[in-house]
Motif scaffolding. Structure first.
Motif, PDB file in Angstrom:
ATOM      1  N   ILE A 247      44.104   7.609  -6.335  1.00 41.54           N
ATOM      2  CA  ILE A 247      44.826   6.475  -5.761  1.00 41.54           C
ATOM      3  C   ILE A 247      44.432   6.234  -4.308  1.00 41.54           C
ATOM      4  O   ILE A 247      44.248   5.103  -3.879  1.00 41.54           O
ATOM      5  CB  ILE A 247      46.355   6.701  -5.853  1.00 41.54           C
ATOM      6  N   ARG A 248      44.249   7.295  -3.534  1.00 39.50           N
ATOM      7  CA  ARG A 248      44.045   7.154  -2.087  1.00 39.50           C
ATOM      8  C   ARG A 248      42.716   7.777  -1.643  1.00 39.50           C
ATOM      9  O   ARG A 248      42.605   8.265  -0.522  1.00 39.50           O
ATOM     10  CB  ARG A 248      45.205   7.830  -1.347  1.00 39.50           C
ATOM     11  N   SER A 249      41.722   7.739  -2.508  1.00 36.33           N
ATOM     12  CA  SER A 249      40.484   8.469  -2.236  1.00 36.33           C
ATOM     13  C   SER A 249      39.672   7.877  -1.093  1.00 36.33           C
ATOM     14  O   SER A 249      38.714   8.495  -0.628  1.00 36.33           O
ATOM     15  CB  SER A 249      39.619   8.524  -3.504  1.00 36.33           C
ATOM     16  N   TRP A 250      40.009   6.681  -0.628  1.00 37.26           N
ATOM     17  CA  TRP A 250      39.289   6.084   0.500  1.00 37.26           C
ATOM     18  C   TRP A 250      39.784   6.622   1.841  1.00 37.26           C
ATOM     19  O   TRP A 250      39.160   6.390   2.868  1.00 37.26           O
ATOM     20  CB  TRP A 250      39.472   4.566   0.471  1.00 37.26           C
ATOM     21  N   GLN A 251      40.897   7.345   1.851  1.00 34.93           N
ATOM     22  CA  GLN A 251      41.452   7.892   3.090  1.00 34.93           C
ATOM     23  C   GLN A 251      40.806   9.232   3.419  1.00 34.93           C
ATOM     24  O   GLN A 251      40.447   9.995   2.524  1.00 34.93           O
ATOM     25  CB  GLN A 251      42.963   8.060   2.960  1.00 34.93           C
ATOM     26  N   GLY A 252      40.703   9.524   4.710  1.00 33.67           N
ATOM     27  CA  GLY A 252      40.073  10.763   5.129  1.00 33.67           C
ATOM     28  C   GLY A 252      40.781  11.999   4.607  1.00 33.67           C
ATOM     29  O   GLY A 252      40.143  12.960   4.166  1.00 33.67           O
ATOM     30  N   LYS A 253      42.113  12.005   4.642  1.00 35.64           N
ATOM     31  CA  LYS A 253      42.844  13.179   4.161  1.00 35.64           C
ATOM     32  C   LYS A 253      42.675  13.371   2.667  1.00 35.64           C
ATOM     33  O   LYS A 253      42.740  14.501   2.171  1.00 35.64           O
ATOM     34  CB  LYS A 253      44.326  13.053   4.519  1.00 35.64           C
ATOM     35  N   ALA A 254      42.427  12.277   1.926  1.00 34.07           N
ATOM     36  CA  ALA A 254      42.156  12.397   0.496  1.00 34.07           C
ATOM     37  C   ALA A 254      40.769  13.003   0.261  1.00 34.07           C
ATOM     38  O   ALA A 254      40.575  13.772  -0.680  1.00 34.07           O
ATOM     39  CB  ALA A 254      42.260  11.030  -0.173  1.00 34.07           C
ATOM     40  N   VAL A 255      39.799  12.651   1.112  1.00 36.31           N
ATOM     41  CA  VAL A 255      38.475  13.261   1.020  1.00 36.31           C
ATOM     42  C   VAL A 255      38.567  14.757   1.296  1.00 36.31           C
ATOM     43  O   VAL A 255      37.906  15.571   0.639  1.00 36.31           O
ATOM     44  CB  VAL A 255      37.504  12.583   2.006  1.00 36.31           C
ATOM     45  N   LEU A 256      39.402  15.132   2.244  1.00 33.46           N
ATOM     46  CA  LEU A 256      39.612  16.549   2.538  1.00 33.46           C
ATOM     47  C   LEU A 256      40.189  17.276   1.333  1.00 33.46           C
ATOM     48  O   LEU A 256      39.687  18.332   0.921  1.00 33.46           O
ATOM     49  CB  LEU A 256      40.543  16.702   3.747  1.00 33.46           C
ATOM     50  N   ALA A 257      41.256  16.717   0.748  1.00 30.95           N
ATOM     51  CA  ALA A 257      41.931  17.376  -0.364  1.00 30.95           C
ATOM     52  C   ALA A 257      41.124  17.325  -1.651  1.00 30.95           C
ATOM     53  O   ALA A 257      41.108  18.293  -2.417  1.00 30.95           O
ATOM     54  CB  ALA A 257      43.310  16.734  -0.585  1.00 30.95           C
ATOM     55  N   GLY A 258      40.436  16.193  -1.911  1.00 29.85           N
ATOM     56  CA  GLY A 258      39.764  16.015  -3.186  1.00 29.85           C
ATOM     57  C   GLY A 258      38.334  16.502  -3.226  1.00 29.85           C
ATOM     58  O   GLY A 258      37.834  16.854  -4.300  1.00 29.85           O
ATOM     59  N   VAL A 259      37.652  16.534  -2.070  1.00 28.19           N
ATOM     60  CA  VAL A 259      36.228  16.871  -2.055  1.00 28.19           C
ATOM     61  C   VAL A 259      35.946  18.137  -1.249  1.00 28.19           C
ATOM     62  O   VAL A 259      35.313  19.078  -1.750  1.00 28.19           O
ATOM     63  CB  VAL A 259      35.395  15.698  -1.485  1.00 28.19           C
ATOM     64  N   LEU A 260      36.419  18.196  -0.007  1.00 25.45           N
ATOM     65  CA  LEU A 260      35.972  19.246   0.898  1.00 25.45           C
ATOM     66  C   LEU A 260      36.625  20.601   0.639  1.00 25.45           C
ATOM     67  O   LEU A 260      35.946  21.637   0.710  1.00 25.45           O
ATOM     68  CB  LEU A 260      36.215  18.808   2.354  1.00 25.45           C
ATOM     69  N   ILE A 261      37.919  20.635   0.355  1.00 27.04           N
ATOM     70  CA  ILE A 261      38.544  21.924   0.038  1.00 27.04           C
ATOM     71  C   ILE A 261      37.987  22.504  -1.260  1.00 27.04           C
ATOM     72  O   ILE A 261      37.644  23.693  -1.309  1.00 27.04           O
ATOM     73  CB  ILE A 261      40.079  21.784  -0.004  1.00 27.04           C
TER      74      ILE A 261
END
Length: 351
Positions: A247-261
């Motif tokens: 839902i919110r994958s364009w946001q930076g915190k979503a990139v952190l939670a969904g990709v980087l961690i």
């Protein structure tokens, strides 16, 4: 016209992260194409963070940074193309044929589910209250040719830069893509970055599955199908992992939670499976820390904490301080950013 620009942006994004990810790779190294793309994304984000912060803190114009970063990025990619283009044609063909030969029904089903989720993000838009900050910051950057000097929600001139956002300028990355391809930041965020980041989230989970189910045929596809099912039906709160990935994958915190961690977990699992028992890759962890710092202010703390705790555990297990020393070197940019944030927070440093 926007469709043509979007195709060029996706092509630029794919080619850039590939040639950034393959840079420095030796022919004897055993890297998959998916891992090269992940490394390239981390290097793109990490280099963006390193170059943009001095421009922001010096209150330089956005256009100055734009041309500087374009010059650095273009020069690096051209160098990588001249060095690896001929080898890449053979390597990509070999890796694609290997992937096609390993296709089974669960993996095909998983790919179709991921494509479906990405298409929903591309053709439908979720309106989020955070647009008032993130997308508005990108639009304000392009309109005023400044970075964090005007309030994104009201448009008034700021006396001091916002300490909470200025060290993690992911909206400026959206503005950079918008200026590069003449596309409005809202379209970049909701229609292009959203499906791309969702795709990268599943790419990382594919890499994790390939480590866990290395020699079990069909298990990677089943793993991704189960994961996709949970993600599709997991929007029970705005704070769930499903809301960040889908839902919110364009946001930076979503990139952190969904990709980087998940990427951090992948590198740690891979390090556990290497011989000798623990082999800390400074380059991967350094760009991971820089990428996390770019996308979210929480990433400045969370990724170093995860890496630091893991390094301590492996030091105890292997009875050596080498992983901890390498971890401290990798996390040094985040430590510096924490110091800058505290100085800005308490008024000791006011750019």
């Amino acid at each position: 016209m926007n469709y043509i620009k979007t195709l060029f942006l996706i092509l630029f994004f794919t080619v850039t992260i590939y040639f950034l990810g393959i840079l420095g790779r030796k022919k004897c190294d055993s890297f998959s194409l998916t891992e090269i793309l992940l490394n390239g994304l981390l290097r793109l984000f990490g280099s963006f963070e390193v170059i943009i912060l001095p421009f922001i803190l010096l209150r330089a114009k956005f256009s100055y940074f734009f041309y500087c970063y374009c010059f650095v990025l273009l020069g690096t990619v051209i160098f990588s193309i001249f060095k690896y283009a001929r080898y890449s044609l053979q390597y990509i063909g070999k890796d694609v044929r290997k992937f096609i030969s390993a296709l089974d029904m669960p993996l095909i089903a998983a790919i179709l589910m991921v494509i479906f989720q990405m298409s929903m993000l591309a053709f439908y838009m979720h309106i989020d209250a955070d647009d008032a900050m993130y997308v508005a910051t990108a639009a304000t950057t392009l309109k005023t040719d400044t970075m964090y000097q005007y309030a994104a929600d009201t448009g008034i001139l700021l006396n001091a830069m916002p300490s909470r956002y200025v060290l993690s300028p992911f909206p400026i990355f959206t503005a950079f893509l918008g200026k590069l391809f003449f596309i409005h930041p809202t379209i970049i965020a909701h229609t292009i970055l959203a499906p791309l980041m969702t795709g990268f989230a599943y790419l990382v989970y594919y890499l994790i599955g390939s480590l866990i189910f290395n020699k079990k045929k069909g298990m990677i596809g089943i793993f991704l199908v189960v994961l996709s099912t949970f993600q599709i039906w997991g929007y029970f709160t705005v704070y769930s992992s499903s809301s960040f990935i889908l839902i919110r994958s364009w946001q930076g915190k979503a990139v952190l939670a969904g990709v980087l961690i998940p990427a951090a977990l992948y590198y740690l699992i891979k390090a556990c499976q290497t011989k000798p028992q623990y082999k800390w890759q400074i380059s991967s962890s350094l760009f991971l820390v820089l990428s996390a710092s770019l996308v979210s202010s929480m990433g400045i703390m969370l990724i170093p904490t995860l890496l630091g705790l893991s390094a301590v555990l492996f030091c105890i297990y292997n009875k050596t301080f080498e992983p901890l020393i390498k971890c401290i070197i990798s996390c040094s940019p985040a430590i510096l950013l924490m110091i800058i944030y505290l100085l800005m927070k308490f008024g000791r440093f006011c750019p």
